[in-house]
Design a protein around this motif. Sequence first.
Motif, mmCIF file in Angstrom:
data_model
loop_
_atom_site.group_PDB
_atom_site.id
_atom_site.type_symbol
_atom_site.label_atom_id
_atom_site.label_comp_id
_atom_site.label_asym_id
_atom_site.label_seq_id
_atom_site.Cartn_x
_atom_site.Cartn_y
_atom_site.Cartn_z
ATOM 1 N N ALA A 295 42.406 34.020 41.720
ATOM 2 C CA ALA A 295 43.632 33.235 41.552
ATOM 3 C C ALA A 295 44.259 33.423 40.177
ATOM 4 N N GLU A 296 43.419 33.541 39.152
ATOM 5 C CA GLU A 296 43.926 33.646 37.773
ATOM 6 C C GLU A 296 42.979 34.489 36.936
ATOM 7 N N VAL A 297 43.544 35.175 35.955
ATOM 8 C CA VAL A 297 42.757 35.849 34.923
ATOM 9 C C VAL A 297 43.376 35.454 33.595
ATOM 10 N N THR A 298 42.553 34.888 32.728
ATOM 11 C CA THR A 298 43.024 34.379 31.442
ATOM 12 C C THR A 298 42.207 35.012 30.325
ATOM 13 N N GLU A 299 42.885 35.430 29.270
ATOM 14 C CA GLU A 299 42.154 35.944 28.118
ATOM 15 C C GLU A 299 41.568 34.767 27.343
ATOM 16 N N VAL A 300 40.291 34.884 26.986
ATOM 17 C CA VAL A 300 39.603 33.893 26.156
ATOM 18 C C VAL A 300 39.001 34.631 24.975
#
Length: 150
Positions: free
Chosen positions: A113-118
């Motif tokens: 659903a989502e890919v977020t940079e951390v």
Amino acid sequence: MTTTVVYTDLPTLVGHDLGFSSWIEITQDRVNTFADATDDHQWIHVDPERAKDGPFGGPIAHGFLTLSLTIPMWTELLEVEGVSTKVNYGLDKVRFVSPVAVGARVRMKAVIAEVTEVAGGYQIAVDQTIEVEGGTKPAVVARGLSRFYA
């Protein structure tokens, strides 16, 4: 079927349907082992004779047992190459929609659903649906969070 990607390509997977895992059978032995591990020996799970007259017509798996099976099912669906560490970061939402009878088989469908940079990596949010073979409603719906670090 496993989707294999390189770590740097994780952001391109938003919306990607990873398909289905293999089926896993819910045996009474698996339920009993889970009950021992969690100290949850409620009769609807561990007493097949009493459970026959209960609300589900037989013993059912713990909801958290069914949820915990996302781990082996998940590892079948996505392999990320070029990472040093993979972390199960948690869950955003979980619902135990329908019971899973002992003797049933379950599998998981997963969609990124989502890919977020951390800091130092990426976090992916995966919509996970665990279905019961022959069932009309899912057993569990959840949004799982995983982190991958290079």
